[in-house]
Design a protein around this motif. Structure first.
Motif, short mmCIF file in Angstrom:
data_model
loop_
_atom_site.label_atom_id
_atom_site.label_comp_id
_atom_site.label_asym_id
_atom_site.label_seq_id
_atom_site.Cartn_x
_atom_site.Cartn_y
_atom_site.Cartn_z
N LEU A 148 0.93 -1.16 -0.11
CA LEU A 148 -0.03 -0.02 -0.10
C LEU A 148 0.86 1.32 -0.07
O LEU A 148 1.86 1.30 0.62
N ALA A 149 0.60 2.27 -0.84
CA ALA A 149 1.18 3.57 -0.82
C ALA A 149 0.45 4.73 -0.86
O ALA A 149 0.80 5.94 -0.61
N ASP A 150 -0.69 4.61 -1.00
CA ASP A 150 -1.73 5.70 -1.00
C ASP A 150 -1.96 6.23 0.45
O ASP A 150 -2.25 5.36 1.29
N PRO A 151 -1.66 7.37 0.75
CA PRO A 151 -1.63 7.77 2.12
C PRO A 151 -2.90 7.34 2.90
O PRO A 151 -2.85 7.06 4.26
N ALA A 152 -4.25 7.46 2.44
CA ALA A 152 -5.27 7.21 3.18
C ALA A 152 -5.43 5.69 3.49
O ALA A 152 -5.84 5.31 4.52
N ALA A 153 -4.75 5.09 2.27
CA ALA A 153 -4.90 3.36 2.62
C ALA A 153 -3.92 3.00 3.71
O ALA A 153 -4.28 2.19 4.61
N CYS A 154 -2.87 3.66 3.80
CA CYS A 154 -1.80 3.53 4.82
C CYS A 154 -2.34 3.85 6.13
O CYS A 154 -2.27 3.12 6.86
N ASP A 155 -3.03 4.98 5.99
CA ASP A 155 -3.57 5.32 7.42
C ASP A 155 -4.75 4.41 7.93
O ASP A 155 -4.78 3.97 9.12
N ALA A 156 -5.40 3.88 7.10
CA ALA A 156 -6.38 3.04 7.52
C ALA A 156 -5.72 1.60 7.89
O ALA A 156 -6.28 1.00 8.77
N LEU A 157 -4.62 1.05 7.22
CA LEU A 157 -3.92 0.08 7.61
C LEU A 157 -3.51 0.32 9.04
O LEU A 157 -3.63 -0.79 9.96
N TYR A 158 -2.81 1.61 9.28
CA TYR A 158 -2.37 1.69 10.61
C TYR A 158 -3.46 1.91 11.62
O TYR A 158 -3.16 1.26 12.92
#
Ligand code: SAH
Length: 347
Positions: free
Chosen positions: A12-22
């Motif tokens: 994942l590289a998209d900032p919103a997708a990464c935030d959701a992962l975290y």
């Protein structure tokens, strides 16, 4: 999760997708370990090393590196400092030395610091099982030995032929047999490494039944032969993101292990360790050896060497942890919730 799904998360590289992962990883962390941070005062007790790992600044053949080893009294003093400062645990790390003299030296240090009541993690590389057993009997309770990569082919690109992947795995099994809370981990974002390899690393952590995970981004060292020129190097922000994705994926998969927010995260971003906590890590390892010695434990370029021992630095650390809504577990060992103490054979 299937390895292919883990690989997707890692990519994942998209900032919103990464935030959701975290956020997802953070929920797992809250459930299994809480919003709490354990500290290990890190004592880098020497940089003399018998190994010649291609990526590492303190490898044997790096003649540009001055060598040091702390005296018995210096390590004991550091442990006292950690106890007085309320860290609850220390981690003793050094280059890799296999000798009776070194085994005894560590054994004596362990006996002397035992009355302090600290949790003690060792990170002293590959050793024979009887050595692990002696250190365990002398009071060490945790041991960190990163596998670096669980891919044997990739391992042999990073290490000279005399470094045996299978011996390293065997050492991890020996540590489990000796009753240590056993930690392992990998470097992240190493040139040539793929997200599929990282996904398999997580499967390896599970197979070995790791109690603790110590992982950090790979960082170049100017005097290291790896990577050969021409290899593609991931830009630093991408490496930081991949490291955070890996912490999150490990938290989601392994749930109740201790995960360190490594110093190398901080080398890539001044807030790297806090970001690590928010992605699922729950352990920090502030360095407690002051002064010039610190500058000699240069595993990679730009390793932070600010003084973390002062009262002001401790307060700053506590503030940065409080700022993300977490609490430091002062004066506690902070053992891995994953670890169920087995009866130690031979004791
Ligand atoms: N001798 C011990 C530990 C010392 S080095 C052992 O073998 O376990 C601690 C860790 O530093 C290594 O496990 C490695 O993962 C990490 N390290 C070494 N060189 C690095 C680099 N260039 N970038 C990031 N991490 C590095």
């Amino acid at each position: 999760m299937k390895e292919s799904e883990l690989a997707e998360l890692l990519a994942l590289a998209d900032p919103a997708a990464c935030d959701a992962l975290y956020r997802r990883a953070y929920r797992v962390k809250c459930e299994h370990v809480g919003r709490r941070v354990s500290l290990r005062g890190l004592v880098e007790c020497g940089n003399i090393c018998a190994k010649d790992c291609f990526y590492c600044g303190i490898r044997r053949s790096n003649s540009a590196q001055e060598r040091y080893s702390l005296a018995h009294g210096e390590i004991v003093a550091a442990a006292r400092f950690a106890a007085d400062a309320g860290y609850g645990s220390i981690a003793i790390q050094s280059g890799e030395i296999e000798s009776e003299a070194h085994t005894q030296f560590i054994e004596e240090v362990l006996h002397e610091i035992a009355p302090l009541g600290l949790g003690v993690t060792l990170s002293l590389g590959e050793q024979e099982e009887p050595v692990y057993r002696r250190w365990r009997a002398a009071g060490a309770t945790r041991y960190l030995l990163r596998i670096e990569t669980s891919d044997p082919g990739f391992y042999s690109e990073l290490h000279p032929p005399e470094c045996s992947f299978s011996r390293r795995v065997e050492c991890l099994r020996a540590l489990k047999r000796c009753g240590y809370q056993t930690g392992t981990g990998v470097m992240i974002g190493v040139p040539g490494q793929t997200v599929e390899m990282l996904a398999r690393d997580i499967a390896f952590f599970r197979e070995i039944d790791a109690d603790m995970i110590g992982m950090g981004p790979w960082i170049e060292h100017p005097d290291a032969p790896f990577p050969a020129s021409g290899k593609t190097v991931l830009p630093r922000p991408d490496r930081l993101r991949l490291a955070l994705n890996m912490i999150a994926a490990v938290r989601i998969e392994l749930k109740d292990v201790n995960i360190a927010a490594a110093t190398a995260l901080q080398a890539l971003d001044p807030r790297g360790r806090e970001k690590g906590l928010l992605a699922g890590a729950n352990v920090m390892m502030p360095n407690i050896i002051e002064g010039c010695r610190r500058k000699s434990y240069r595993l990679y370029e730009g390793k932070p060497d600010g003084d973390e021992t002062s009262a002001a630095a401790r307060e700053a650390l506590a503030r940065s942890v409080a700022a993300i809504g977490e609490e430091i577990l002062w004066r506690q060992h902070g053992d891995s919730p994953h670890f169920r103490a087995p009866a130690v054979s031979g004791e």
